[in-house]
Design a protein around this motif. Structure first.
Motif, PDB file in Angstrom:
ATOM      1  N   HIS A  30      -6.547  34.167   0.071  1.00  0.00           N
ATOM      2  CA  HIS A  30      -7.233  35.558   0.337  1.00  0.00           C
ATOM      3  C   HIS A  30      -6.622  36.356  -0.348  1.00  0.00           C
ATOM      4  O   HIS A  30      -7.463  37.506  -1.138  1.00  0.00           O
ATOM      5  CB  HIS A  30      -7.466  35.694   1.892  1.00  0.00           C
ATOM      6  CG  HIS A  30      -8.231  34.988   2.440  1.00  0.00           C
ATOM      7  ND1 HIS A  30      -8.190  34.993   3.904  1.00  0.00           N
ATOM      8  CD2 HIS A  30      -9.068  34.134   2.049  1.00  0.00           C
ATOM      9  CE1 HIS A  30      -9.230  34.144   4.372  1.00  0.00           C
ATOM     10  NE2 HIS A  30      -9.840  33.357   3.190  1.00  0.00           N
ATOM     11  N   GLN A  33      -7.849  36.084  -4.088  1.00  0.00           N
ATOM     12  CA  GLN A  33      -9.301  36.571  -4.311  1.00  0.00           C
ATOM     13  C   GLN A  33      -9.476  37.912  -4.174  1.00  0.00           C
ATOM     14  O   GLN A  33     -10.254  38.493  -4.705  1.00  0.00           O
ATOM     15  CB  GLN A  33      -9.965  35.800  -2.934  1.00  0.00           C
ATOM     16  CG  GLN A  33     -10.446  34.391  -3.190  1.00  0.00           C
ATOM     17  CD  GLN A  33     -10.981  33.817  -2.026  1.00  0.00           C
ATOM     18  OE1 GLN A  33     -10.841  34.329  -0.983  1.00  0.00           O
ATOM     19  NE2 GLN A  33     -11.663  32.625  -2.217  1.00  0.00           N
ATOM     20  N   ARG A  34      -8.636  38.669  -3.280  1.00  0.00           N
ATOM     21  CA  ARG A  34      -8.656  40.254  -3.607  1.00  0.00           C
ATOM     22  C   ARG A  34      -7.791  40.827  -4.650  1.00  0.00           C
ATOM     23  O   ARG A  34      -7.475  41.969  -4.566  1.00  0.00           O
ATOM     24  CB  ARG A  34      -7.796  40.707  -2.219  1.00  0.00           C
ATOM     25  CG  ARG A  34      -8.815  40.381  -0.662  1.00  0.00           C
ATOM     26  CD  ARG A  34      -8.197  41.104   0.139  1.00  0.00           C
ATOM     27  NE  ARG A  34      -6.628  41.326   0.196  1.00  0.00           N
ATOM     28  CZ  ARG A  34      -5.893  40.341   1.156  1.00  0.00           C
ATOM     29  NH1 ARG A  34      -6.304  39.350   1.614  1.00  0.00           N
ATOM     30  NH2 ARG A  34      -4.303  40.737   0.938  1.00  0.00           N
ATOM     31  N   ARG A  35      -7.195  39.897  -5.460  1.00  0.00           N
ATOM     32  CA  ARG A  35      -6.418  40.464  -6.674  1.00  0.00           C
ATOM     33  C   ARG A  35      -4.957  40.990  -6.361  1.00  0.00           C
ATOM     34  O   ARG A  35      -4.701  41.623  -7.023  1.00  0.00           O
ATOM     35  CB  ARG A  35      -7.233  41.203  -7.550  1.00  0.00           C
ATOM     36  CG  ARG A  35      -8.087  40.581  -8.320  1.00  0.00           C
ATOM     37  CD  ARG A  35      -8.982  41.223  -9.328  1.00  0.00           C
ATOM     38  NE  ARG A  35     -10.148  40.377 -10.028  1.00  0.00           N
ATOM     39  CZ  ARG A  35     -11.198  40.252  -9.650  1.00  0.00           C
ATOM     40  NH1 ARG A  35     -11.809  40.922  -8.961  1.00  0.00           N
ATOM     41  NH2 ARG A  35     -12.029  39.576 -10.504  1.00  0.00           N
ATOM     42  N   ALA A  36      -4.597  40.601  -5.020  1.00  0.00           N
ATOM     43  CA  ALA A  36      -3.308  41.210  -4.681  1.00  0.00           C
ATOM     44  C   ALA A  36      -2.090  40.519  -5.399  1.00  0.00           C
ATOM     45  O   ALA A  36      -0.937  40.999  -5.540  1.00  0.00           O
ATOM     46  CB  ALA A  36      -3.223  41.281  -3.200  1.00  0.00           C
TER      47      ALA A  36
END
Length: 108
Positions: A30, A33-36
């Motif tokens: 996740h 996917q959030r580019r964190a």
């Protein structure tokens, strides 16, 4: 199957321990996917990971690797067990030949 389970636990623990705010492989997926965090990376101890679609491939410096898919019920680690044993030494042969299914270089 025990060797796969041990490798999976070790890989999962290594990745989670080195990615801040990750408590599970699901968190890693996740976060990517959030580019964190980057989708692909090599961690401080040399463990590599690559987030793909709904899962995460992980490999350590000893050449052990595991691929975990995440769905609405959480991680699906055990679905890989039958596949792992059916392949036998496929991963080892692929590493020795220099090919890798995730496009990442083989570990040395």
């Amino acid at each position: 199957m025990r060797s796969f389970e041990a490798a999976l636990r070790s890989l999962r623990d290594r990745v989670i321990a080195q990615i801040v705010d990750a408590d599970s492989v699901e968190d890693v997926v996740h976060m990517a996917q959030r580019r964190a965090i980057p989708r692909d990376g090599t961690l401080e101890d040399g463990t590599r990971y690559s987030v793909h679609g709904i899962g995460c491939w992980m490999a350590d410096t000893r050449g052990r690797e595991a691929d975990v898919d995440i769905d609405e019920k959480g991680p699906r680690d055990l679905r890989r067990l039958a596949h792992f044993h059916a392949l036998g030494n496929c991963f080892r042969r692929r590493r020795q030949s220099g090919r890798h299914s995730r496009g990442m270089p083989p570990s040395r």
